[in-house]
Design a protein around this motif. Structure first.
Motif, mmCIF file in Angstrom:
data_model
loop_
_atom_site.group_PDB
_atom_site.id
_atom_site.type_symbol
_atom_site.label_atom_id
_atom_site.label_comp_id
_atom_site.label_asym_id
_atom_site.label_seq_id
_atom_site.Cartn_x
_atom_site.Cartn_y
_atom_site.Cartn_z
ATOM 1 N N PHE A 71 0.839 -1.192 0.000
ATOM 2 C CA PHE A 71 0.000 0.000 0.000
ATOM 3 C C PHE A 71 0.879 1.248 0.000
ATOM 4 O O PHE A 71 1.856 1.335 0.757
ATOM 5 N N GLU A 76 -4.974 7.580 -0.275
ATOM 6 C CA GLU A 76 -6.273 7.035 0.091
ATOM 7 C C GLU A 76 -7.379 8.026 -0.253
ATOM 8 O O GLU A 76 -7.157 9.239 -0.285
ATOM 9 N N LEU A 92 -13.146 2.783 1.892
ATOM 10 C CA LEU A 92 -11.776 3.287 1.797
ATOM 11 C C LEU A 92 -11.119 2.755 0.527
ATOM 12 O O LEU A 92 -11.018 1.540 0.324
ATOM 13 N N ILE A 93 -10.681 3.677 -0.328
ATOM 14 C CA ILE A 93 -9.959 3.333 -1.549
ATOM 15 C C ILE A 93 -8.478 3.617 -1.325
ATOM 16 O O ILE A 93 -8.111 4.709 -0.879
ATOM 17 N N ALA A 94 -7.634 2.642 -1.607
ATOM 18 C CA ALA A 94 -6.193 2.796 -1.434
ATOM 19 C C ALA A 94 -5.488 2.424 -2.731
ATOM 20 O O ALA A 94 -6.095 1.897 -3.668
ATOM 21 N N GLU A 107 -10.367 -1.296 -3.135
ATOM 22 C CA GLU A 107 -11.464 -0.926 -2.238
ATOM 23 C C GLU A 107 -11.347 -1.819 -1.006
ATOM 24 O O GLU A 107 -11.736 -2.983 -1.023
ATOM 25 N N ARG A 108 -10.798 -1.248 0.059
ATOM 26 C CA ARG A 108 -10.455 -2.064 1.221
ATOM 27 C C ARG A 108 -11.660 -2.394 2.093
ATOM 28 O O ARG A 108 -11.660 -3.420 2.779
ATOM 29 N N ARG A 120 -3.239 -0.290 8.543
ATOM 30 C CA ARG A 120 -2.532 0.078 7.310
ATOM 31 C C ARG A 120 -1.240 -0.739 7.245
ATOM 32 O O ARG A 120 -0.194 -0.299 7.719
ATOM 33 N N ARG A 149 -10.559 14.409 -1.671
ATOM 34 C CA ARG A 149 -10.518 12.965 -1.911
ATOM 35 C C ARG A 149 -11.745 12.255 -1.340
ATOM 36 O O ARG A 149 -11.648 11.168 -0.762
ATOM 37 N N LEU A 163 -5.383 10.443 -6.732
ATOM 38 C CA LEU A 163 -4.418 9.770 -5.856
ATOM 39 C C LEU A 163 -3.024 9.712 -6.472
ATOM 40 O O LEU A 163 -2.123 9.084 -5.905
#
Length: 241
Positions: A71, A76, A92-94, A107-108, A120, A149, A163
């Motif tokens: 990650f 994010e 949450l998008i990472a 997409e966590r 994380r 964001r 991002l």
């Protein structure tokens, strides 16, 4: 009124036919939607049963995929809004950096908008889930807060650009964690005694509702009732002096 009795029905028939056509059209449309939804559910079931494949550049929608990487710190974004218990949250998008492949949106899972100890991982991780395709923005879609964001629409290219990874493929790997705890949803729902690890990942593939058979029967039933009512009225009309 002069003329033959059936002539009394000409104008009412012209007025009744468009209503009948509308009801039959709506019923036929729901039959088409039923066939589409059955196909989608079959595709989802087949994808879930299949072994995951390495995340490609352009997977089939909802394909079962797997990816390994790290990650990217600080990369994010939040997607959508969902209430779980009394807590407002979002997905949450990472960004997952992969060796020898473009970075990938991930997409966590659900996190509260404020607070919460979000895990994380700093090392290499292997994630399994399904490919969530980018969604086309509609004319009346709510505006996204790109600078903050916070996105209400899953516009994968826009999120990737915000991002700092415009080269990311236009989809997200939605993480699946079978058996993961999930907080209750909706206003008024009691909060769980203690939440599991955050984010709260999806526990399986999407399972969209399929009410189209009931809708089709409703519209066709209304069409049949309309014909019966008109026939009863017409028979009385023709017998009247």
């Amino acid at each position: 009124m002069t003329g033959r009795p059936w002539q009394r029905l000409i104008l009412p028939s012209f007025l009744a036919l468009p209503v009948l056509a509308l009801l039959l059209g709506l019923g036929s449309w729901q039959v088409q939607r039923l066939a589409w939804k059955n196909g989608l559910l079959a595709d989802l079931a087949a994808a879930q049963a299949a072994a995951p494949i390495p995340a490609p550049l352009a997977p089939e929608p909802f394909a079962h995929i797997i990816a390994t990487g790290r990650f990217r710190p600080g990369a994010e974004a939040l997607l959508g809004l969902e209430v779980r218990g009394p807590v407002l949250g979002a997905s949450l998008i990472a960004v997952l950096d992969r060796e020898g492949a473009p970075p990938l949106l991930v997409e966590r899972g659900w996190v509260p908008m404020e607070g919460g100890a979000i895990e994380r991982p700093e090392g290499e991780v292997t994630l399994t889930g399904f490919a969530r395709p980018s969604e086309r923005r509609t004319l009346f879609a709510a505006a996204d807060d790109v600078a903050g964001r916070r996105f209400l629409n899953f516009d994968a290219p826009a999120i990737a650009t915000a991002l700092g990874v415009p080269e990311a493929p236009p989809y997200a790997l939605t993480v699946i964690r079978p058996g993961a705890p999930r907080g209750p949803s909706g206003f008024g729902a009691a909060p769980p005694p203690s939440r599991g690890p955050l984010p709260e990942a999806a526990t399986g593939f999407p399972a969209p509702n399929n009410p189209h058979l009931g809708y089709a029967l409703t519209w066709f039933g209304l069409a049949a009732a309309w014909v019966a009512i008109f026939a009863l009225w017409a028979s009385r009309r023709m017998r009247s002096p």
